[in-house]
Design a protein around this motif. Structure first.
Motif, PDB file in Angstrom:
ATOM      1  N   ALA A  85     -36.944  -0.226  10.848  1.00  0.00           N
ATOM      2  CA  ALA A  85     -36.892  -0.508   9.406  1.00  0.00           C
ATOM      3  C   ALA A  85     -36.689  -1.998   9.174  1.00  0.00           C
ATOM      4  O   ALA A  85     -37.337  -2.605   8.303  1.00  0.00           O
ATOM      5  CB  ALA A  85     -35.760   0.297   8.756  1.00  0.00           C
ATOM      6  N   LEU A  86     -35.815  -2.605   9.956  1.00  0.00           N
ATOM      7  CA  LEU A  86     -35.593  -4.046   9.841  1.00  0.00           C
ATOM      8  C   LEU A  86     -36.865  -4.823  10.167  1.00  0.00           C
ATOM      9  O   LEU A  86     -37.194  -5.808   9.495  1.00  0.00           O
ATOM     10  CB  LEU A  86     -34.454  -4.473  10.777  1.00  0.00           C
ATOM     11  N   TYR A  87     -37.587  -4.362  11.168  1.00  0.00           N
ATOM     12  CA  TYR A  87     -38.818  -5.042  11.579  1.00  0.00           C
ATOM     13  C   TYR A  87     -39.851  -5.077  10.440  1.00  0.00           C
ATOM     14  O   TYR A  87     -40.641  -6.016  10.336  1.00  0.00           O
ATOM     15  CB  TYR A  87     -39.403  -4.352  12.809  1.00  0.00           C
ATOM     16  N   LYS A  88     -39.823  -4.071   9.584  1.00  0.00           N
ATOM     17  CA  LYS A  88     -40.782  -4.028   8.482  1.00  0.00           C
ATOM     18  C   LYS A  88     -40.529  -5.123   7.449  1.00  0.00           C
ATOM     19  O   LYS A  88     -41.450  -5.548   6.752  1.00  0.00           O
ATOM     20  CB  LYS A  88     -40.745  -2.648   7.810  1.00  0.00           C
ATOM     21  N   ILE A  89     -39.280  -5.574   7.340  1.00  0.00           N
ATOM     22  CA  ILE A  89     -38.986  -6.631   6.354  1.00  0.00           C
ATOM     23  C   ILE A  89     -38.739  -7.978   7.026  1.00  0.00           C
ATOM     24  O   ILE A  89     -38.667  -9.004   6.343  1.00  0.00           O
ATOM     25  CB  ILE A  89     -37.766  -6.266   5.482  1.00  0.00           C
ATOM     26  N   LYS A  91     -40.294  -9.702  10.352  1.00  0.00           N
ATOM     27  CA  LYS A  91     -41.234  -9.560  11.471  1.00  0.00           C
ATOM     28  C   LYS A  91     -40.870 -10.462  12.659  1.00  0.00           C
ATOM     29  O   LYS A  91     -41.601 -11.379  13.036  1.00  0.00           O
ATOM     30  CB  LYS A  91     -42.656  -9.880  11.001  1.00  0.00           C
ATOM     31  N   ASP A  92     -39.738 -10.165  13.238  1.00  0.00           N
ATOM     32  CA  ASP A  92     -39.282 -10.887  14.419  1.00  0.00           C
ATOM     33  C   ASP A  92     -39.830 -10.168  15.655  1.00  0.00           C
ATOM     34  O   ASP A  92     -39.520  -8.994  15.884  1.00  0.00           O
ATOM     35  CB  ASP A  92     -37.758 -10.915  14.444  1.00  0.00           C
ATOM     36  N   GLN A  93     -40.615 -10.838  16.455  1.00  0.00           N
ATOM     37  CA  GLN A  93     -41.244 -10.231  17.622  1.00  0.00           C
ATOM     38  C   GLN A  93     -40.213  -9.654  18.590  1.00  0.00           C
ATOM     39  O   GLN A  93     -40.487  -8.694  19.309  1.00  0.00           O
ATOM     40  CB  GLN A  93     -42.116 -11.266  18.350  1.00  0.00           C
ATOM     41  N   ARG A  94     -39.013 -10.222  18.579  1.00  0.00           N
ATOM     42  CA  ARG A  94     -37.966  -9.713  19.470  1.00  0.00           C
ATOM     43  C   ARG A  94     -37.649  -8.249  19.182  1.00  0.00           C
ATOM     44  O   ARG A  94     -37.354  -7.478  20.095  1.00  0.00           O
ATOM     45  CB  ARG A  94     -36.688 -10.535  19.328  1.00  0.00           C
ATOM     46  N   TYR A  95     -37.688  -7.872  17.904  1.00  0.00           N
ATOM     47  CA  TYR A  95     -37.363  -6.493  17.543  1.00  0.00           C
ATOM     48  C   TYR A  95     -38.405  -5.538  18.123  1.00  0.00           C
ATOM     49  O   TYR A  95     -38.070  -4.506  18.716  1.00  0.00           O
ATOM     50  CB  TYR A  95     -37.318  -6.321  16.021  1.00  0.00           C
ATOM     51  N   LEU A 129     -43.173   7.202  17.678  1.00  0.00           N
ATOM     52  CA  LEU A 129     -44.309   7.374  16.766  1.00  0.00           C
ATOM     53  C   LEU A 129     -44.532   6.130  15.912  1.00  0.00           C
ATOM     54  O   LEU A 129     -45.676   5.772  15.628  1.00  0.00           O
ATOM     55  CB  LEU A 129     -44.092   8.607  15.891  1.00  0.00           C
ATOM     56  N   ASP A 130     -43.450   5.473  15.511  1.00  0.00           N
ATOM     57  CA  ASP A 130     -43.600   4.207  14.779  1.00  0.00           C
ATOM     58  C   ASP A 130     -44.343   3.181  15.637  1.00  0.00           C
ATOM     59  O   ASP A 130     -45.233   2.468  15.154  1.00  0.00           O
ATOM     60  CB  ASP A 130     -42.227   3.635  14.408  1.00  0.00           C
ATOM     61  N   LEU A 131     -43.978   3.111  16.898  1.00  0.00           N
ATOM     62  CA  LEU A 131     -44.608   2.144  17.802  1.00  0.00           C
ATOM     63  C   LEU A 131     -46.042   2.538  18.127  1.00  0.00           C
ATOM     64  O   LEU A 131     -46.906   1.672  18.320  1.00  0.00           O
ATOM     65  CB  LEU A 131     -43.772   2.015  19.080  1.00  0.00           C
ATOM     66  N   GLU A 380     -33.166  -1.106   2.695  1.00  0.00           N
ATOM     67  CA  GLU A 380     -33.463  -0.589   1.358  1.00  0.00           C
ATOM     68  C   GLU A 380     -32.822  -1.452   0.272  1.00  0.00           C
ATOM     69  O   GLU A 380     -33.396  -1.658  -0.799  1.00  0.00           O
ATOM     70  CB  GLU A 380     -33.026   0.866   1.232  1.00  0.00           C
ATOM     71  N   VAL A 381     -31.612  -1.938   0.537  1.00  0.00           N
ATOM     72  CA  VAL A 381     -30.966  -2.839  -0.417  1.00  0.00           C
ATOM     73  C   VAL A 381     -31.806  -4.118  -0.568  1.00  0.00           C
ATOM     74  O   VAL A 381     -32.019  -4.630  -1.681  1.00  0.00           O
ATOM     75  CB  VAL A 381     -29.538  -3.171   0.037  1.00  0.00           C
TER      76      VAL A 381
END
Length: 388
Positions: A85-89, A91-95, A129-131, A380-381
Motif C-alpha cells: 500500500a505504501l509503495y502505491k503512494i 514509489k521507492d524501488q526499495r519497497y 498477487l500484488d507483485l 489511506e490518510v
C-alpha cells in the motif's frame, strides 16, 4: 424500546442517537478541523517502515519467539500488505525489491504447502498477487492459486472459525476472482464469510452491537469483567480490513457486495461508539477495565477503515473524519518512538489478556503485523488529504 419492534425510520433514529450519544460521551468534536499535511503523514510512514527494514534486512530469516517460524507466516504477510500500500503512494524501488526478495526467499510458497486450509498460511498470497500484477511471472501466482483452487474443489467452507481468518484469506479469493474474471472465487469466499458470520458458534457477528466476537469461545454466555460482551479490538480490526480490501476489489455488480457494504457500515458505527477520548481504542472494546489503555494495532485498522470509507464516499465526512483524525494524530503523537518503533502494540493472541503488558516501550512478540496495520492506515490518510 424493549419489547417493541424497531423498523424503518426507527432504525435510522436509533443509529443517529447512538452516534450522538457516543459523541457526547467521548467529547469528540464532529466538525473536521484538520491541519494535517500529506508530507507529514508520508514522513511518518517512511520513518516507521525504515525502522523495520533496517532491523530485518534478511527477508528470509526465520522468526523466533517461543519457537522458530518461517518468515512467510501471517504476521509478516500483514506487514507486506502495508508495504505494498505504501509503495502505491511512494514509489521507492526499495519497497518493491524488499517484497520480491521475500517472495523469492520462500519460493513464492505457503507455509504449509498448497494443501493447507489455514487462512494464516494464505495471507502471503495477498502480496504475491500484488507483485504478480506488477510483473506476471508464473511462479508468483502458482502456489497461491493452486491452494485456493484446492479449497474450492473440496466443497468445505467452514475453515474461518476465528474472525482474524477473514482478513487473512478473503482478499485472496477476491483478487483471484478479479484477475481471472471468474465468479467462482467470489461465490466461495461468500460461503466461507457467511459461515463465520451466521453459523460458527451460532454466528460471530452481533448485529445488535454491530461488532464481532473473535471466535465461539467468546459468544455469550461469556462476559467481560464488567458484564459486557467481549469484543476484541484487533479482531474487529481484521474484519474491517477484510471488508475494505474486498470492497476495493470486487465489481459493483458482485452478488454479495451490498451485504459486505452494509456489514462494513454497521461495523464502523459500532466502532465509533466505543472510541476512547484520547483517540485510541482499548483492547476490549466494551470493557475499558479489562487491560484498558491505548492499543495501536486495532486503532490503526479502524483508522484504515474510516479513512477508506471517507475516501470512497461511503462514510459521512462530518461524523467520521474527526474521529479518524483524532485517532491518527494520537498514534503519531503517543505511539511512535524517534527511532520509528511503534509502541502500545498488543502482541499476538485472541483476547484482551494476551500479549500484555501493552505500553509505550513494550516490545510485542512480533513487530511486523502492527506496522502493516499502521502503513495501511497511513496510506489511506495520505490519500484523503491529497484528495482534499
Amino acid at each position: 424500546m424493549k419489547g417493541q419492534k424497531i423498523t424503518g425510520l426507527g432504525l435510522l433514529l436509533c443509529s443517529i442517537l447512538l452516534i450522538t450519544a457516543c459523541a457526547s460521551k467521548s467529547k469528540i468534536s464532529r466538525t473536521p478541523t484538520s491541519t494535517m499535511q500529506k508530507e507529514d503523514v508520508l514522513s511518518v510512514l517512511r520513518s516507521t517502515n525504515n525502522y523495520f527494514m533496517n532491523k530485518w534486512p534478511d527477508t528470509g530469516k526465520p522468526l523466533y519467539t517461543t519457537r522458530w517460524r518461517p518468515s512467510n507466516i501471517w504476521t509478516r504477510g500483514v506487514y507486506y500488505e502495508g508495504l505494498m500500500a505504501l509503495y502505491k503512494i511512494d514509489k521507492d524501488q526499495r519497497y518493491y525489491d524488499y517484497a520480491v526478495d521475500w517472495g523469492e526467499n520462500h519460493k513464492w510458497g505457503l507455509r504449509n504447502g498448497t494443501k493447507t486450509r489455514n487462512a494464516d498460511d494464505q495471507t502471503c498470497g495477498q502480496t504475491y498477487l500484488d507483485l504478480y500484477e506488477i510483473d506476471p511471472k508464473p511462479e508468483r501466482i502458482r502456489d497461491i492459486k493452486t491452494n485456493i483452487d484446492y479449497v474450492i474443489a473440496s466443497g468445505k467452507y467452514d475453515d474461518w472459525t476465528w474472525i482474524d481468518a477473514i482478513q487473512m484469506a478473503m482478499p485472496v479469493f477476491a483478487k483471484l476472482g478479479v484477475m481471472y474474471k471468474d465468479p467462482k472465487y467470489f461465490d466461495y469466499m461468500y460461503k466461507m464469510y457467511a459461515y463465520s458470520k451466521n453459523v460458527e458458534g451460532g454466528g460471530l457477528y452481533n448485529k445488535k452491537d454491530k461488532l464481532w466476537w473473535r471466535d465461539k469461545d467468546f459468544v455469550p454466555p461469556y462476559k467481560e469483567p464488567n458484564g459486557e460482551d467481549c469484543y476484541w479490538s484487533r479482531g474487529n480490526g481484521w474484519v474491517v480490513a477484510a471488508l475494505v480490501r474486498v470492497l476495493d476489489l470486487i465489481p459493483e455488480n458482485e452478488n454479495h457486495r451490498a451485504e459486505y457494504l452494509q456489514d462494513y457500515k454497521e461495523l464502523m458505527e459500532g466502532l465509533l461508539a466505543c472510541q476512547r477520548e484520547d483517540g485510541f481504542w482499548n483492547v476490549s472494546l466494551h470493557d475499558p477495565t479489562n487491560y484498558g489503555g491505548r492499543e495501536t494495532s486495532g486503532t490503526a485498522l479502524f483508522v484504515y477503515g474510516m479513512a477508506w470509507g471517507i475516501n470512497n464516499g461511503l462514510l459521512d465526512d462530518k461524523i467520521y473524519r474527526p474521529a479518524m483524525e483524532l485517532a491518527w494524530n494520537a498514534m503519531v503523537k503517543e505511539a511512535i518512538h524517534p527511532s520509528g518503533f511503534l509502541g502500545y502494540l498488543q502482541g499476538t493472541g485472541k483476547e484482551p489478556k494476551d500479549g500484555q503488558p501493552v505500553s509505550f516501550s513494550s516490545v510485542p512478540d512480533f513487530e511486523d503485523y502492527g506496522l502493516g496495520c499502521f502503513l495501511l492506515a497511513g496510506t489511506e490518510v495520505y490519500k484523503l488529504i491529497a484528495n482534499n
